[in-house]
Design a protein around this motif. Structure first.
Motif, PDB file in Angstrom:
ATOM      1  N   VAL A 227      -2.462 -15.482 -49.400  1.00  0.00           N
ATOM      2  CA  VAL A 227      -3.503 -14.703 -48.734  1.00  0.00           C
ATOM      3  C   VAL A 227      -3.864 -15.370 -47.412  1.00  0.00           C
ATOM      4  O   VAL A 227      -4.123 -16.574 -47.361  1.00  0.00           O
ATOM      5  CB  VAL A 227      -4.754 -14.566 -49.623  1.00  0.00           C
ATOM      6  CG1 VAL A 227      -5.870 -13.838 -48.879  1.00  0.00           C
ATOM      7  CG2 VAL A 227      -4.409 -13.825 -50.906  1.00  0.00           C
ATOM      8  N   ALA A 228      -3.865 -14.588 -46.331  1.00  0.00           N
ATOM      9  CA  ALA A 228      -4.225 -15.085 -45.005  1.00  0.00           C
ATOM     10  C   ALA A 228      -5.473 -14.364 -44.514  1.00  0.00           C
ATOM     11  O   ALA A 228      -5.778 -13.243 -44.943  1.00  0.00           O
ATOM     12  CB  ALA A 228      -3.075 -14.878 -44.028  1.00  0.00           C
ATOM     13  N   PHE A 229      -6.181 -15.000 -43.583  1.00  0.00           N
ATOM     14  CA  PHE A 229      -7.434 -14.471 -43.052  1.00  0.00           C
ATOM     15  C   PHE A 229      -7.355 -14.399 -41.534  1.00  0.00           C
ATOM     16  O   PHE A 229      -6.816 -15.304 -40.890  1.00  0.00           O
ATOM     17  CB  PHE A 229      -8.611 -15.367 -43.457  1.00  0.00           C
ATOM     18  CG  PHE A 229      -8.831 -15.436 -44.938  1.00  0.00           C
ATOM     19  CD1 PHE A 229      -9.752 -14.613 -45.559  1.00  0.00           C
ATOM     20  CD2 PHE A 229      -8.093 -16.314 -45.718  1.00  0.00           C
ATOM     21  CE1 PHE A 229      -9.944 -14.662 -46.929  1.00  0.00           C
ATOM     22  CE2 PHE A 229      -8.278 -16.371 -47.089  1.00  0.00           C
ATOM     23  CZ  PHE A 229      -9.204 -15.539 -47.693  1.00  0.00           C
ATOM     24  N   HIS A 237      -5.572 -14.036 -34.286  1.00  0.00           N
ATOM     25  CA  HIS A 237      -5.513 -15.404 -34.802  1.00  0.00           C
ATOM     26  C   HIS A 237      -5.678 -15.372 -36.319  1.00  0.00           C
ATOM     27  O   HIS A 237      -6.620 -14.757 -36.831  1.00  0.00           O
ATOM     28  CB  HIS A 237      -6.608 -16.260 -34.164  1.00  0.00           C
ATOM     29  CG  HIS A 237      -6.576 -16.244 -32.672  1.00  0.00           C
ATOM     30  ND1 HIS A 237      -5.819 -17.119 -31.924  1.00  0.00           N
ATOM     31  CD2 HIS A 237      -7.199 -15.419 -31.777  1.00  0.00           C
ATOM     32  CE1 HIS A 237      -5.978 -16.855 -30.639  1.00  0.00           C
ATOM     33  NE2 HIS A 237      -6.808 -15.832 -30.516  1.00  0.00           N
ATOM     34  N   ARG A 238      -4.776 -16.061 -37.020  1.00  0.00           N
ATOM     35  CA  ARG A 238      -4.736 -15.977 -38.480  1.00  0.00           C
ATOM     36  C   ARG A 238      -4.637 -17.369 -39.101  1.00  0.00           C
ATOM     37  O   ARG A 238      -4.060 -18.284 -38.516  1.00  0.00           O
ATOM     38  CB  ARG A 238      -3.550 -15.108 -38.907  1.00  0.00           C
ATOM     39  CG  ARG A 238      -3.686 -13.657 -38.432  1.00  0.00           C
ATOM     40  CD  ARG A 238      -2.389 -12.889 -38.501  1.00  0.00           C
ATOM     41  NE  ARG A 238      -1.378 -13.362 -37.555  1.00  0.00           N
ATOM     42  CZ  ARG A 238      -1.345 -13.036 -36.272  1.00  0.00           C
ATOM     43  NH1 ARG A 238      -2.280 -12.254 -35.745  1.00  0.00           N
ATOM     44  NH2 ARG A 238      -0.380 -13.489 -35.496  1.00  0.00           N
ATOM     45  N   TRP A 239      -5.175 -17.470 -40.295  1.00  0.00           N
ATOM     46  CA  TRP A 239      -5.221 -18.749 -41.021  1.00  0.00           C
ATOM     47  C   TRP A 239      -4.847 -18.514 -42.474  1.00  0.00           C
ATOM     48  O   TRP A 239      -5.359 -17.592 -43.101  1.00  0.00           O
ATOM     49  CB  TRP A 239      -6.625 -19.345 -40.919  1.00  0.00           C
ATOM     50  CG  TRP A 239      -6.917 -20.456 -41.880  1.00  0.00           C
ATOM     51  CD1 TRP A 239      -6.346 -21.690 -41.924  1.00  0.00           C
ATOM     52  CD2 TRP A 239      -7.882 -20.427 -42.938  1.00  0.00           C
ATOM     53  NE1 TRP A 239      -6.891 -22.439 -42.940  1.00  0.00           N
ATOM     54  CE2 TRP A 239      -7.837 -21.684 -43.574  1.00  0.00           C
ATOM     55  CE3 TRP A 239      -8.781 -19.456 -43.399  1.00  0.00           C
ATOM     56  CZ2 TRP A 239      -8.659 -21.997 -44.661  1.00  0.00           C
ATOM     57  CZ3 TRP A 239      -9.595 -19.766 -44.479  1.00  0.00           C
ATOM     58  CH2 TRP A 239      -9.531 -21.030 -45.092  1.00  0.00           C
ATOM     59  N   GLN A 240      -3.945 -19.343 -43.000  1.00  0.00           N
ATOM     60  CA  GLN A 240      -3.509 -19.236 -44.392  1.00  0.00           C
ATOM     61  C   GLN A 240      -3.602 -20.606 -45.058  1.00  0.00           C
ATOM     62  O   GLN A 240      -2.829 -21.515 -44.722  1.00  0.00           O
ATOM     63  CB  GLN A 240      -2.067 -18.725 -44.470  1.00  0.00           C
ATOM     64  CG  GLN A 240      -1.555 -18.556 -45.899  1.00  0.00           C
ATOM     65  CD  GLN A 240      -0.115 -18.080 -45.940  1.00  0.00           C
ATOM     66  OE1 GLN A 240       0.449 -17.693 -44.917  1.00  0.00           O
ATOM     67  NE2 GLN A 240       0.491 -18.107 -47.114  1.00  0.00           N
ATOM     68  N   PRO A 241      -4.533 -20.787 -45.992  1.00  0.00           N
ATOM     69  CA  PRO A 241      -4.571 -22.042 -46.757  1.00  0.00           C
ATOM     70  C   PRO A 241      -3.445 -22.041 -47.794  1.00  0.00           C
ATOM     71  O   PRO A 241      -3.612 -21.581 -48.923  1.00  0.00           O
ATOM     72  CB  PRO A 241      -5.963 -22.019 -47.396  1.00  0.00           C
ATOM     73  CG  PRO A 241      -6.318 -20.566 -47.505  1.00  0.00           C
ATOM     74  CD  PRO A 241      -5.628 -19.870 -46.367  1.00  0.00           C
ATOM     75  N   GLY A 270      -1.062 -17.599 -34.095  1.00  0.00           N
ATOM     76  CA  GLY A 270      -1.726 -16.589 -33.293  1.00  0.00           C
ATOM     77  C   GLY A 270      -0.875 -16.104 -32.137  1.00  0.00           C
ATOM     78  O   GLY A 270       0.162 -16.686 -31.807  1.00  0.00           O
ATOM     79  N   ASP A 271      -1.346 -15.028 -31.514  1.00  0.00           N
ATOM     80  CA  ASP A 271      -0.609 -14.336 -30.464  1.00  0.00           C
ATOM     81  C   ASP A 271      -1.167 -14.596 -29.073  1.00  0.00           C
ATOM     82  O   ASP A 271      -0.689 -14.007 -28.098  1.00  0.00           O
ATOM     83  CB  ASP A 271      -0.644 -12.821 -30.719  1.00  0.00           C
ATOM     84  CG  ASP A 271      -0.133 -12.456 -32.101  1.00  0.00           C
ATOM     85  OD1 ASP A 271       0.684 -13.221 -32.645  1.00  0.00           O
ATOM     86  OD2 ASP A 271      -0.567 -11.415 -32.639  1.00  0.00           O
TER      87      ASP A 271
END
Length: 409
Positions: A227-229, A237-241, A270-271
């Motif tokens: 799951v990414a946020f 901009h995205r973050w995946q733990p 991120g882009d």
């Protein structure tokens, strides 16, 4: 109301645990060991002493059991009720690091690992960058026009602890890197993923003193999360733990350093440049009896600030929680603002400032979270500071660029 648990694609059960402890030749320092009154035995793996006797963290307990087990256990592919993931989290289909992911022009990706030794004496952070977001060379290239992220890659390694403190971050050009799904080589160093664990082979030179930094780090997750946020309203901009609960083994020849401990592994990508969309952020993670609590607070230039608060158990089940109370902290020597999340009406203490830069700080905190006294790994980032010309001019002294490499690929 917080949504129900989010379940990962697969939970890993590594085959064994290496219980070797740190080489006794290494002195304590920088981090203070947690000891009881009986023969100096550690009572909790954490960065430094907290007041009182604190039970072992959930990640440590669960990871230890997992590493003594065997095989691989599936854990489902959706929430408990089978419905879709909530609006702030989406499934990527990637339950591993995917080093071959596409990074667009002016974009970035970085893979982050941190860990602390079981006896609380040592710690580390490792960050592998494609499109190094804190590189002055990448920032200068973007000012001239569209910039290629693969021409600005780096492996940042930071070791903490007396007689073991090292820092390196050498930027490499596209001819000195190689990437595929399971491996990312940056100059003479590399990261490799075999589906169960991450191996990091490090062969760098530290700064400001040019000392060798050579060793191997193994990161063994208890489970993987897919799951990414998104961190911004536009979704750039995205973050995946990836693995909030891990066991980590550290074996260096230079410096002579050997320890085991609990760790954390995530991905940001991120882009667009970070400084285009964010003013600052505060991030932290803390191991508790039942898993890991993560707080991620971003201040956006568009005025759409965001707070993500998660509890992740050792099987990588994510649960949204209400953001904890915000506690202001004293500024760093470089006057970087810091604040942290903890239980309401409790205090947060800065035990040690691990990194103090003109635009960035990494700190070890002592806090009370979900009723437990815990050690917290915390970072503060000021992107307003980062883009100041004077700061950009200072960075090459800490981040040398070696576009080529004698073992060029």
């Amino acid at each position: 109301m917080c949504p129900p648990d989010l379940r990962p694609v697969a939970a890993l059960r590594p085959e064994h645990r290496d219980d070797t402890r740190i080489d006794p030749r290494d002195d304590a320092g920088g981090f203070q060991p947690d000891v009881s009154g009986h023969g100096g035995r550690a009572v909790r793996p954490q960065l430094a002493r907290l007041d009182g006797v604190v039970p072992a963290a959930g990640c440590a307990d669960e990871a230890g059991r997992a590493l003594r087990g065997g095989g691989q256990r599936a854990s489902g592919t959706g929430r408990a009720d089978g419905s879709a993931v909530g609006p702030d989290g989406s499934r990527t289909g990637d339950s591993g690091p995917r080093f071959d992911r596409t990074v667009p022009t002016n974009g970035y990706a970085w893979w982050y690992v941190d860990a602390l030794s079981d006896d609380g004496r040592f710690g580390l952070t490792i960050i592998a960058f494609v499109g190094s977001v804190f590189s002055p060379y990448y920032a200068w290239a973007r000012r001239r026009g569209p910039a290629e992220p693969e021409n600005h890659c780096a492996l940042n390694v930071a070791l903490y602890g007396k007689r073991a403190r090292r820092w390196s971050m050498t930027e490499r050009g596209r001819g000195a890197i190689a990437r595929d799904e399971a491996r990312f080589a940056v100059g003479p160093s590399s990261l490799s993923w075999n589906g169960r664990e991450l191996s990091i082979d490090i062969n760098e030179v530290s700064v400001p003193w040019p000392l060798p930094l050579r060793g191997k780090v193994r990161v063994v997750p208890t489970a993987l999360n897919e799951v990414a946020f998104t961190l911004d309203a536009e979704g750039r901009h995205r973050w995946q733990p990836i693995a909030p609960c891990c066991r980590v083994s550290v074996d260096f020849d230079h410096p002579d350093l050997h320890w085991r401990g609990d760790g954390y592994f995530d991905l940001n990508h991120g882009d667009a440049p970070l400084e285009r969309d964010f003013q600052s952020w505060q991030w932290s993670r803390a191991a508790t009896r039942t898993g890991t609590v993560i707080s991620y607070d971003t201040v956006a230039r568009a005025g759409t600030d965001k707070s993500i608060a998660l509890h992740v158990d050792p099987d990588a089940r994510l649960r949204r929680i209400a953001p904890l109370a915000e506690s202001p902290l004293r500024k760093t020597l470089w006057r970087v603002d810091r604040s942290a999340r903890a239980d309401a009406e409790t205090s947060v203490r800065v035990v040690s400032t691990l990194e103090d830069a003109p635009f960035y700080a990494r700190s070890h905190l002592a806090a009370r979270i979900q009723g437990e006294d815990v050690a917290v790994m915390h970072e503060s980032l000021s992107l307003d500071r980062f883009q100041m010309p004077i700061v950009q001019a200072m960075l090459p002294f800490r981040m040398p660029r070696r576009a080529g490499w004698r073992g060029q690929r």
